[in-house]
Design an enzyme around this catalytic site. Sequence first.
Site, PDB file in Angstrom:
ATOM      1  N   CYS A 198       0.834  -1.203   0.000  1.00  0.00           N
ATOM      2  CA  CYS A 198       0.000   0.000   0.000  1.00  0.00           C
ATOM      3  C   CYS A 198       0.868   1.252   0.000  1.00  0.00           C
ATOM      4  O   CYS A 198       2.011   1.251   0.434  1.00  0.00           O
ATOM      5  CB  CYS A 198      -0.947   0.044   1.185  1.00  0.00           C
ATOM      6  SG  CYS A 198      -1.953  -1.416   1.407  1.00  0.00           S
ATOM      7  N   ARG A 221       3.360  -0.111  -5.001  1.00  0.00           N
ATOM      8  CA  ARG A 221       3.218  -0.637  -3.643  1.00  0.00           C
ATOM      9  C   ARG A 221       1.846  -1.272  -3.399  1.00  0.00           C
ATOM     10  O   ARG A 221       1.630  -1.902  -2.365  1.00  0.00           O
ATOM     11  CB  ARG A 221       3.446   0.483  -2.621  1.00  0.00           C
ATOM     12  CG  ARG A 221       4.832   1.068  -2.637  1.00  0.00           C
ATOM     13  CD  ARG A 221       4.973   2.154  -1.598  1.00  0.00           C
ATOM     14  NE  ARG A 221       4.838   1.640  -0.253  1.00  0.00           N
ATOM     15  CZ  ARG A 221       5.857   1.378   0.563  1.00  0.00           C
ATOM     16  NH1 ARG A 221       7.089   1.566   0.147  1.00  0.00           N
ATOM     17  NH2 ARG A 221       5.658   0.925   1.775  1.00  0.00           N
ATOM     18  N   TRP A 240      -3.227  -2.468  -1.397  1.00  0.00           N
ATOM     19  CA  TRP A 240      -3.018  -3.901  -1.632  1.00  0.00           C
ATOM     20  C   TRP A 240      -3.827  -4.610  -0.565  1.00  0.00           C
ATOM     21  O   TRP A 240      -3.549  -4.482   0.623  1.00  0.00           O
ATOM     22  CB  TRP A 240      -1.534  -4.242  -1.525  1.00  0.00           C
ATOM     23  CG  TRP A 240      -1.205  -5.664  -1.851  1.00  0.00           C
ATOM     24  CD1 TRP A 240      -0.961  -6.186  -3.095  1.00  0.00           C
ATOM     25  CD2 TRP A 240      -1.055  -6.752  -0.927  1.00  0.00           C
ATOM     26  NE1 TRP A 240      -0.679  -7.535  -2.996  1.00  0.00           N
ATOM     27  CE2 TRP A 240      -0.734  -7.914  -1.677  1.00  0.00           C
ATOM     28  CE3 TRP A 240      -1.170  -6.868   0.450  1.00  0.00           C
ATOM     29  CZ2 TRP A 240      -0.523  -9.148  -1.090  1.00  0.00           C
ATOM     30  CZ3 TRP A 240      -0.967  -8.108   1.049  1.00  0.00           C
ATOM     31  CH2 TRP A 240      -0.643  -9.234   0.273  1.00  0.00           C
ATOM     32  N   ASN A 284      -1.444   1.873   6.323  1.00  0.00           N
ATOM     33  CA  ASN A 284      -0.688   0.707   5.870  1.00  0.00           C
ATOM     34  C   ASN A 284      -0.423  -0.182   7.078  1.00  0.00           C
ATOM     35  O   ASN A 284      -0.149   0.331   8.171  1.00  0.00           O
ATOM     36  CB  ASN A 284       0.661   1.116   5.271  1.00  0.00           C
ATOM     37  CG  ASN A 284       0.516   1.849   3.951  1.00  0.00           C
ATOM     38  OD1 ASN A 284      -0.560   1.899   3.385  1.00  0.00           O
ATOM     39  ND2 ASN A 284       1.606   2.413   3.474  1.00  0.00           N
ATOM     40  N   GLY A 285      -0.449  -1.491   6.886  1.00  0.00           N
ATOM     41  CA  GLY A 285      -0.201  -2.407   7.989  1.00  0.00           C
ATOM     42  C   GLY A 285      -1.430  -3.246   8.278  1.00  0.00           C
ATOM     43  O   GLY A 285      -2.381  -3.300   7.481  1.00  0.00           O
ATOM     44  N   GLU A 298      16.030 -18.152  -7.932  1.00  0.00           N
ATOM     45  CA  GLU A 298      15.643 -16.779  -8.271  1.00  0.00           C
ATOM     46  C   GLU A 298      15.006 -16.713  -9.650  1.00  0.00           C
ATOM     47  O   GLU A 298      14.021 -16.005  -9.860  1.00  0.00           O
ATOM     48  CB  GLU A 298      16.862 -15.867  -8.184  1.00  0.00           C
ATOM     49  CG  GLU A 298      16.642 -14.437  -8.637  1.00  0.00           C
ATOM     50  CD  GLU A 298      15.583 -13.690  -7.842  1.00  0.00           C
ATOM     51  OE1 GLU A 298      15.168 -12.610  -8.303  1.00  0.00           O
ATOM     52  OE2 GLU A 298      15.158 -14.171  -6.759  1.00  0.00           O
ATOM     53  N   LYS A 303      11.263 -15.383 -10.548  1.00  0.00           N
ATOM     54  CA  LYS A 303      10.987 -14.315 -11.515  1.00  0.00           C
ATOM     55  C   LYS A 303       9.939 -14.750 -12.529  1.00  0.00           C
ATOM     56  O   LYS A 303       9.023 -14.002 -12.870  1.00  0.00           O
ATOM     57  CB  LYS A 303      12.279 -13.926 -12.255  1.00  0.00           C
ATOM     58  CG  LYS A 303      13.218 -13.072 -11.470  1.00  0.00           C
ATOM     59  CD  LYS A 303      12.672 -11.660 -11.297  1.00  0.00           C
ATOM     60  CE  LYS A 303      13.290 -11.013 -10.095  1.00  0.00           C
ATOM     61  NZ  LYS A 303      12.849 -11.536  -8.794  1.00  0.00           N
ATOM     62  N   GLU A 308       6.461 -15.023 -10.935  1.00  0.00           N
ATOM     63  CA  GLU A 308       5.940 -13.727 -10.495  1.00  0.00           C
ATOM     64  C   GLU A 308       5.278 -12.954 -11.631  1.00  0.00           C
ATOM     65  O   GLU A 308       4.230 -12.342 -11.430  1.00  0.00           O
ATOM     66  CB  GLU A 308       7.075 -12.871  -9.918  1.00  0.00           C
ATOM     67  CG  GLU A 308       7.491 -13.227  -8.514  1.00  0.00           C
ATOM     68  CD  GLU A 308       8.617 -12.341  -8.019  1.00  0.00           C
ATOM     69  OE1 GLU A 308       8.532 -11.850  -6.888  1.00  0.00           O
ATOM     70  OE2 GLU A 308       9.596 -12.125  -8.762  1.00  0.00           O
ATOM     71  N   HIS A 363      16.008 -38.100  -7.301  1.00  0.00           N
ATOM     72  CA  HIS A 363      15.361 -38.407  -6.027  1.00  0.00           C
ATOM     73  C   HIS A 363      13.893 -37.967  -6.020  1.00  0.00           C
ATOM     74  O   HIS A 363      13.321 -37.747  -4.951  1.00  0.00           O
ATOM     75  CB  HIS A 363      16.121 -37.753  -4.875  1.00  0.00           C
ATOM     76  CG  HIS A 363      17.522 -38.255  -4.735  1.00  0.00           C
ATOM     77  ND1 HIS A 363      17.812 -39.515  -4.290  1.00  0.00           N
ATOM     78  CD2 HIS A 363      18.715 -37.669  -5.028  1.00  0.00           C
ATOM     79  CE1 HIS A 363      19.128 -39.692  -4.285  1.00  0.00           C
ATOM     80  NE2 HIS A 363      19.697 -38.591  -4.732  1.00  0.00           N
ATOM     81  N   LYS A 389       5.221  -4.279  -3.976  1.00  0.00           N
ATOM     82  CA  LYS A 389       6.676  -4.143  -3.930  1.00  0.00           C
ATOM     83  C   LYS A 389       7.255  -4.301  -2.534  1.00  0.00           C
ATOM     84  O   LYS A 389       8.120  -5.123  -2.301  1.00  0.00           O
ATOM     85  CB  LYS A 389       7.060  -2.769  -4.498  1.00  0.00           C
ATOM     86  CG  LYS A 389       8.563  -2.508  -4.560  1.00  0.00           C
ATOM     87  CD  LYS A 389       9.235  -3.391  -5.570  1.00  0.00           C
ATOM     88  CE  LYS A 389      10.670  -3.005  -5.815  1.00  0.00           C
ATOM     89  NZ  LYS A 389      11.361  -3.959  -6.686  1.00  0.00           N
TER      90      LYS A 389
END
Length: 605
Positions: A2, A27, A75, A101-102, A482, A486, A489, A505, A600
């Site tokens: 947010c 954000r 968000w 926010n939070g 990574e 990517k 995402e 395995h 983000k």
Amino acid sequence: MCGIVGYIGKRDVAPLLLEGLQRLEYRGYDSAGLVINTPKTPALRMVKAKGRVRDLEAKVPKRFAGTTGIAHTRWATHGAPSDENSHPHLDGESKVAVVHNGIIDNADDLRAKLIADGVVFASETDTETVVHLIARAQAATLEEKVREALRHIEGTYGLAVMHADFPDRIVVARNGSPVVLGIGEKEMFVASDVAALVSHTRQIVTLDDGEMATLKADDFRTYTTEGSTTSATPTTVEWEAESYDMGGHDTYMHKEISEQADAVDRVLRGRIDDRFSTVHLGGLNLDAREARGVRRIKILGCGTSYHAGLIGAGLIESLARIPADAEPASEFRYRNPVVDPDTLYIAVSQSGETYDVLAAVQELKRKGARVLGVVNVVGSAIAREADGGVYVHAGPEVCVVSTKCFTNTVVAFALLALHLGRIRDLSVSDGKRIIEGLRKLPEQISEILADEDKIKEIAEAYAGAQSMMFIGRVRGYPVALEASLKLKEISYIHAEAYPASELKHGPLALIEPALPTVAIVPDDDLLEKNRAALEEIKARSGRILAVAHREQEKADHTIVVPKNEHELDPILMGIPLQLLAYHTALAMGRDIDKPRNLAKSVTVE
């Protein structure tokens, strides 16, 4: 998560708030809203909209004048994206407005008590409980009303509050979620990120947890939630407003991938010491005697930062010969870890505000541990909490997924490993070898980026896959992790990463023509082992894309990257895989800078 932006001064506030929200949209972007204090109107005026900031802008009336306001891009946590759940939230009389926010942990209990007292809620959010607590507070000033409300709240927050009865001020508060004040000429700004401020002022004050501030047009003051005055010294933001622009690229992700050669040059600049074949890292606050006393290193991060930490742990073990490992900060916090006084802890966060990492740092500090931070944002919470650290100097990163900050973080770990190694047992010749390799990186990154058209063609060949596997051994495995992250995402293709040694395995059961495998195949002492894994995949009719230092006979496609020192090769092998994810997502028509369900800066659990 947010974004918050607020303004008080003499300018027309709505355009300023909308501009700030556009800069903060990375954000959070499932809904947005703003509220202003209109002259000669006894109540606040608000506009909210589900969707992007452009949807909000289309709803703002032409006559919407005011000089004070707060705004938010969301968000979702409590309640699905909707007009009703968008921030700001107002009380029933439209007197009190809050953006937040939070997460309010005890929101359900507060809501039940407020409903029992006759309060009618207009949303499903936890934030609306804060609004009603402030509106019902019996205190005489807005500051006291907010302080009284905060006494009932458990959880994290970055808050900005307006009240129609106190039109000359905005009151803000922080606990676990960033709040930054911007100081202008007879005007004041507030935001959750400097990105919303730099086009208007570069003088900022960052609030600490448990701190509040009152903003008026011509001044501000800071104080604790208990009411004690605090001192606030403004600092100057080093990034220009232009750093947040797209710079002629179609997306921020593409811009940020293309900036990596310059970004790596920046993290190296002024730090290399050729005389002693080492590096200067003055911000560590760790002298040679203390460094030699370190018996173990534990690296904590989340997501991409965790993957950078895995590579960093390998670099530290290889160059400094100190046992090192990395762990997700979110897991570390909750397993009641044994905190060893001889262990050095390193917290990794691009924003420096990642809540799980920050909470782990605070727990470690409480237990007497020594903590270093590896962050990108000067003055961020983790930077302030840590005993010392390394800034990665990647510059602003706006795309939700991290590219250049990941690369710079790994380079920062290489610098730290070299520094620790030369204090301990790393030879002068090996120090020189690593320094020469570090200096080659910017040019080699440029060489990889020059092959973008070839990588784009390969990506388009794999864009139809429903799932992909990524494999690598030792240094290659974190690169595979990574790269897998990517791809999932931004393309939403299911992707998994495994150590190449683990194929037989279990994961080998998945291999078939419809499941491509991306293999990290550096030209090192494990080359033949990696080639054996390619043989296993090819024997089962699997398609293979190899990222290697030379063409791989068993691969359907090979992306050839330049060779560096084997310790530094993972830095270069990650670059083409960023482009692979980018062009795969582009071929699929994805919203690359704003992938679904993600934001983000993760400032909630």
